[in-house]
Design a protein around this motif. Structure first.
Motif, PDB file in Angstrom:
ATOM      1  N   LYS A 177      40.515  44.907  43.458  1.00  0.00           N
ATOM      2  CA  LYS A 177      41.149  44.113  44.008  1.00  0.00           C
ATOM      3  C   LYS A 177      40.987  42.091  44.162  1.00  0.00           C
ATOM      4  CE  LYS A 177      44.068  43.258  48.632  1.00  0.00           C
ATOM      5  NZ  LYS A 177      43.782  43.419  49.854  1.00  0.00           N
ATOM      6  N   GLU A 178      39.234  42.678  44.880  1.00  0.00           N
ATOM      7  CA  GLU A 178      38.576  41.094  44.672  1.00  0.00           C
ATOM      8  C   GLU A 178      39.039  40.598  43.561  1.00  0.00           C
ATOM      9  OE1 GLU A 178      34.301  39.736  45.121  1.00  0.00           O
ATOM     10  OE2 GLU A 178      35.237  41.252  46.529  1.00  0.00           O
TER      11      GLU A 178
ATOM     12  N   LYS B 119      41.214  37.276  42.415  1.00  0.00           N
ATOM     13  CA  LYS B 119      40.421  35.933  42.359  1.00  0.00           C
ATOM     14  C   LYS B 119      41.195  35.468  41.165  1.00  0.00           C
ATOM     15  CE  LYS B 119      35.968  34.416  41.173  1.00  0.00           C
ATOM     16  NZ  LYS B 119      34.038  34.490  41.472  1.00  0.00           N
TER      17      LYS B 119
END
Length: 186
Positions: A159-160, A164
């Motif tokens: 997810k991160e 990004k």
């Protein structure tokens, strides 16, 4: 916020309301992106599929489905390509890749569902992409052929990292980043 056109493999004809829809892996991961969006307003996934009627509805291919695919791609700012163990070069995927990359030259953000960390995408100690990434490219020979025409950002399914990638303003239509393979920096 850029509009994303998601490309993922499903058996055809596809009905998202049928009981077996969620067991199709690529569709499951596509739905995970939608879930992250509903849970987090900072997750910049703007799904163009949600703005128009269903494309994979068993309708006539030439008269209905192909024109709908092209209409959506014409409105998109980039392509989100979901690659998994189950990805296969179907008729829809082929049309989406040929038109979106080959004709419109839309930048691509590739999400590798079986890879969770950036380090797992690289040859140990080097900045070259490893065999896992090449394995997924081989599942879609047309993507492998066309990807040199557009900027392609390679992202693990995390997810991160996906968040990004979606914030990268240079991976949208009409930016002047040169065609190449790119990785996120931490």
């Amino acid at each position: 916020m850029p509009s994303n056109y998601s490309i993922f493999y499903v058996d055809e004809p596809f009905n998202e309301y049928a009981s077996g829809a969620l067991i199709q892996r690529d569709y499951f991961f596509y739905n995970q992106l939608k879930t992250w969006k509903t849970q987090d307003e900072q997750f910049l996934f703007d799904d163009i599929h949600a703005k128009k009627y269903d494309v994979r509805d068993g309708s006539d291919w030439e008269g209905v489905l192909k024109p709908r695919i092209k209409e959506r791609l014409n409105r998109a700012d980039n392509i989100i390509l979901i690659l998994s163990e189950d990805t296969f070069q179907s008729r829809s995927l082929k049309e989406e890749l040929e038109y979106g990359i080959g004709r419109l030259r839309l930048p691509v953000i590739v999400i590798y569902t079986e890879i969770r960390e950036k380090k797992d995408m690289l040859v140990s100690g080097k900045n070259n992409m490893n065999f896992k990434v090449h394995y997924f490219w081989n599942k879609l020979p047309l993507f492998k052929k066309l990807k040199s025409q557009v900027p392609v950002l390679h992202v693990p399914f995390n997810k991160e990292m996906v968040a990004k990638a979606l914030k990268k303003s240079n991976f949208v239509r009409n930016t002047h980043i040169k065609p190449n393979n790119y990785m996120l920096t931490m």
